[in-house]
Enzyme design. Structure first.
Site, PDB file in Angstrom:
ATOM      1  N   HIS A 427       0.821  -1.219   0.000  1.00  0.00           N
ATOM      2  CA  HIS A 427       0.000   0.000   0.000  1.00  0.00           C
ATOM      3  C   HIS A 427       0.851   1.264   0.000  1.00  0.00           C
ATOM      4  CE1 HIS A 427       0.671   1.008   4.310  1.00  0.00           C
ATOM      5  NE2 HIS A 427       0.668  -0.304   4.509  1.00  0.00           N
ATOM      6  N   CYS A 446       2.714  -4.894   7.019  1.00  0.00           N
ATOM      7  CA  CYS A 446       2.446  -4.707   5.599  1.00  0.00           C
ATOM      8  C   CYS A 446       3.625  -4.006   4.921  1.00  0.00           C
ATOM      9  CB  CYS A 446       1.164  -3.904   5.400  1.00  0.00           C
ATOM     10  SG  CYS A 446      -0.321  -4.862   5.730  1.00  0.00           S
TER      11      CYS A 446
END
Length: 526
Positions: A427, A446
């Site tokens: 992301h 992440c």
């Protein structure tokens, strides 16, 4: 009469030759009739003999099932012996075993005292023929296991969840009685990076052998070196950069010049450091890492390469993330199509080493806040400030908390999904300054992408309707928009602290999760 002498001599010569030939022919006939035809050697090695063997040599018991299947397929007869003794294929195997150190492995077969006398003529083999054949068969499976890497159960315990290269013992078994090659030099057999690291290992061992890796000495008050500085340390740095291949010619000058600075920059870029116009203490510290430690790093990463299925790199398009390198690569048709810096999980929330299939891109995403963060950060924040949720652009959603789309959203303006049980994805992020740092382990697990817009453009090239202008509009729409990729893309998140790039440069990276030491210990303790 004198003229007849040569003629008589010729007649006598032919008579002697004729007699000799008759004698030789008679001797051959006698030899043939006296020869005894020796029957082909057949040694019965059945399940009972195999069971007895493992009772005597229990450290080899893990190979028992493969060995049983192999001898059953060979009609319970020997594999490595004939009337002349040990077959040549067995000697080839032993030679490969003795040279395991060239593969970064130790040749520590559990019963070296039994296997060595079979092949080394200086000592006598005390084993029976059955034990000899079984011992060589177990050496074979030991060798196969070594060059194939530690087993999948162990790699999972090391939190390595990438697809494993499968060890087909059937193929190896067939090669024994077909006398096929056991060489592993065919590049298709291993992940290509393995061979590159093996070449580097041989190079660094040669450096170590010649004692060329001298410690670079600096004064305690050393701050930096710049162009024009003259000090003995400069000559030492030149020597080191020449050995590592970052400097093409060693002038042995003690004056710092532009050539030295350019070479130092190459070294820095190949060791996870930001290239500078000066040589700093941290650069010297990196150069002073002992060559023995570099060798251990190469060995650890060669082992990781043994776990990788070589078929993975044959994919038409895929994404690879190397955690210690803090970089993402999009590979298309075997070439690098796109590169981006990334931020990965910190030590307490490590990014998982695994793979998945990317199927969706989400523009202007919500961020569904994990329960752990709600408990540790949001609830305490709400207790202190009743406007906490509004100020952070958060809202309750069916008993959970999510952050609204926008430029300050923790996921930024776009995220890339590849469904997995670890809840890991790629992301964007509003914290752009972190990409300028050398160590980029800051996330909750992440992978934050430094160039998310460019990555979205590259991935959506498969759909012409998604132009860069449309992507920009979707990223800033403030409304979540899910886009399905026309073709799923494999994503591989790996962990390599040594890597030879496509230009042939050897790169070393910091062991951010401290995984090398435990792997080296595992490889050397057996």
């Amino acid at each position: 009469m004198k003229i007849l002498y040569p003629l008589v001599a010729v007649v006598i010569l032919f008579s002697v030759i004729s007699c000799n030939k008759k004698a030789e022919k008679k001797e051959e006939e006698i030899k043939k009739t006296s020869e005894v035809v020796v029957p082909e050697l057949k040694i019965k090695i059945d399940s009972s003999a195999i069971a007895t063997f493992y009772q005597t040599y229990p450290k080899l018991e893990k190979f028992q099932n493969e060995v049983l299947a192999l001898y059953k397929k060979k009609n319970s007869t020997q594999l490595w012996l004939d009337n002349k003794g040990i077959v040549e294929f067995a000697n080839t195997l032993f030679d490969k075993y003795k040279r395991l150190d060239q593969e970064g492995l130790k040749a520590n077969f559990p019963y070296n005292d039994k296997i060595n006398p079979i092949f080394e003529h200086t000592s006598e083999n005390k084993l029976s023929q059955i034990e000899t054949d079984l011992m060589v068969t177990n050496l074979y499976f030991y060798y196969v296991q070594k060059v194939s890497g530690v087993d999948e159960k162990t790699t999972k315990s090391l939190e390595w969840l990438l697809p494993r290269k499968k060890v087909n013992y059937q193929v190896f078994s067939d090669s024994i009685y077909k006398k096929a090659t056991i060489n592993d030099d065919k590049k298709s057999k291993m992940f290509s990076q393995y061979y590159k690291l093996r070449d580097a290992l041989h190079q660094y061992r040669e450096i170590e052998k010649k004692g060329r890796w001298k410690t670079i000495e600096v004064r305690e008050d050393f701050k930096s070196l710049k162009i024009g500085d003259s000090v003995g340390t400069v000559g030492q740095i030149r020597e080191r950069l020449y050995i590592t291949g970052d400097l093409k010619e060693n002038s042995k000058s003690n004056i710092c010049d532009s050539t030295l600075i350019a070479s130092a920059k190459k070294f820095e870029s190949h060791h996870g450091l930001t290239p500078k116009n000066t040589i700093l203490p941290e650069h010297i510290a990196e150069m002073n890492i002992p060559v023995s430690d570099r060798i251990k790093t190469l060995i650890a990463n060669m082992e990781r390469c043994r776990w990788i299925d070589p078929e993975l790199e044959k994919g038409k398009e895929y994404i690879e993330v190397n955690i210690p390198e803090f970089r993402l690569y999009l590979i298309r048709d075997g070439k690098i199509a796109f590169v981006s810096p990334v931020v990965v999980g910190k030590m307490m929330t490590q990014t998982v080493i695994f793979s998945g299939m990317m199927n969706n891109i989400v523009f202007s995403p919500y961020w569904n806040v994990p329960t752990s963060i709600i408990n540790k950060e949001i609830k305490p924040g709400m207790a202190k400030n009743k406007n906490y949720l509004a100020q952070k652009n958060l809202e309750w959603n069916n008993g959970a908390v999510r952050q609204l789309p926008g430029k300050n959203n923790s996921l930024g303006l776009v995220k890339f999904l590849f469904p997995n049980s670890n809840n890991i994805y790629l992301h964007d992020t509003p914290a752009k300054s972190l990409f300028e740092r050398e160590n980029r382990a800051f996330s909750h697990g992440c992978v934050r992408v430094g160039k998310p817009r460019e990555l979205a453009i590259e991935l959506l090239k498969q759909d012409p309707s998604w132009t860069p202008e449309r992507i920009d509009k979707a990223m800033h729409a403030g409304k979540e928009n899910w886009v399905s990729l026309k073709k799923k893309i494999p994503v591989y998140i790996g962990y390599f602290t040594a890597w030879v790039d496509r230009d042939g440069n050897l790169n070393f990276y910091k062991d951010v999760y401290k995984r090398d030491e435990s792997l080296i210990k595992l490889l050397t303790e057996e």
